[in-house]
Design a protein around this motif. Structure first.
Motif, short mmCIF file in Angstrom:
data_model
loop_
_atom_site.label_atom_id
_atom_site.label_comp_id
_atom_site.label_asym_id
_atom_site.label_seq_id
_atom_site.Cartn_x
_atom_site.Cartn_y
_atom_site.Cartn_z
N PRO A 1 -4.77 8.67 -14.55
CA PRO A 1 -5.92 9.26 -13.86
C PRO A 1 -5.95 8.87 -12.37
N LEU A 2 -6.34 9.82 -11.56
CA LEU A 2 -6.43 9.60 -10.12
C LEU A 2 -7.36 8.44 -9.80
N LEU B 1 0.83 -1.21 0.00
CA LEU B 1 0.00 0.00 0.00
C LEU B 1 0.86 1.26 0.00
N ALA B 2 1.96 1.26 0.74
CA ALA B 2 2.86 2.42 0.76
C ALA B 2 3.46 2.64 -0.62
N ALA B 3 3.84 1.56 -1.29
CA ALA B 3 4.39 1.69 -2.65
C ALA B 3 3.35 2.29 -3.60
N GLN B 4 2.10 1.87 -3.44
CA GLN B 4 1.05 2.43 -4.29
C GLN B 4 0.82 3.92 -4.01
N VAL B 5 0.89 4.31 -2.74
CA VAL B 5 0.73 5.73 -2.39
C VAL B 5 1.90 6.54 -2.95
N ILE B 6 3.10 6.03 -2.83
CA ILE B 6 4.27 6.72 -3.39
C ILE B 6 4.12 6.87 -4.90
N TRP B 7 3.65 5.83 -5.56
CA TRP B 7 3.43 5.90 -7.01
C TRP B 7 2.37 6.96 -7.33
N LEU B 8 1.31 7.00 -6.53
CA LEU B 8 0.26 8.00 -6.73
C LEU B 8 0.82 9.42 -6.64
N VAL B 9 1.62 9.67 -5.61
CA VAL B 9 2.17 10.99 -5.37
C VAL B 9 3.22 11.35 -6.43
N ALA B 10 4.02 10.38 -6.84
CA ALA B 10 5.13 10.65 -7.76
C ALA B 10 4.75 10.49 -9.23
#
Length: 165
Positions: A48-49, A33-42
């Motif tokens: 698309p969001l 989940l952290a990797a997915q959040v980092i990917w979202l932010v970066a």
């Protein structure tokens, strides 16, 4: 002495193992989940969001199901027993395995605890035999039970004639 036969072992692992397995699984899912959040932010490619949010939601649902169901399922399956004649284990959750090792085949008995297991006051016992199938592992035992099991297996192995081969 009776010849041991494959049968369901009598003892369950510690109930604390449920929390240990859940915490261990949750840790793995939190990394994803952290990797997915980092990917979202970066994400500079402009995905698309909604795709990111859908992926995060799907991961969270699967993670919650895994962290909830798997430990309970494993607890219902994992069993162990030691008799003067043999060590019996049953383990797994999707792929289940039953093992039996005659005491006369025991070469070493070890106990170990990783950092997370120490936090939960759990221990594992590994019984190494002359079997090509590898050692028998009894995981998720409370520390006192693990110590008693190691002492019992060691005494039984020493009292049994044979060369463990």
């Amino acid at each position: 002495m009776d010849v041991p036969t494959l049968r369901p072992p009598r003892h369950r692992v510690s109930r604390t193992a449920i929390w240990y397995w859940a915490a261990r699984a949750a840790f793995g899912w939190l990394i994803l989940l952290a990797a997915q959040v980092i990917w979202l932010v970066a994400d500079t490619a402009g995905m698309p969001l909604s795709v990111h949010v859908t992926g995060l939601a799907a991961t969270a649902v699967v993670a919650a199901a895994h962290v909830t169901v798997m430990p309970q399922w494993r607890y219902r399956v994992h069993r162990w027993e030691a008799t003067p004649a043999a060590v019996f284990t049953q383990s797994g959750w999707f792929r289940q395995e039953w093992r039996i090792a005659p005491v006369s085949r025991i070469q070493t008995v070890d106990s170990e605890r990783g950092p997370l297991e120490q936090l939960f006051r759990l221990a594992n016992v590994t019984v190494t035999t002359a079997s090509a199938a590898g050692p028998i592992k009894v995981g998720g035992l409370d520390r006192d039970t693990a110590q008693r099991l190691v002492a019992e297996l060691t005494a039984n192995a020493q009292a049994t004639a044979g060369d463990a081969t």
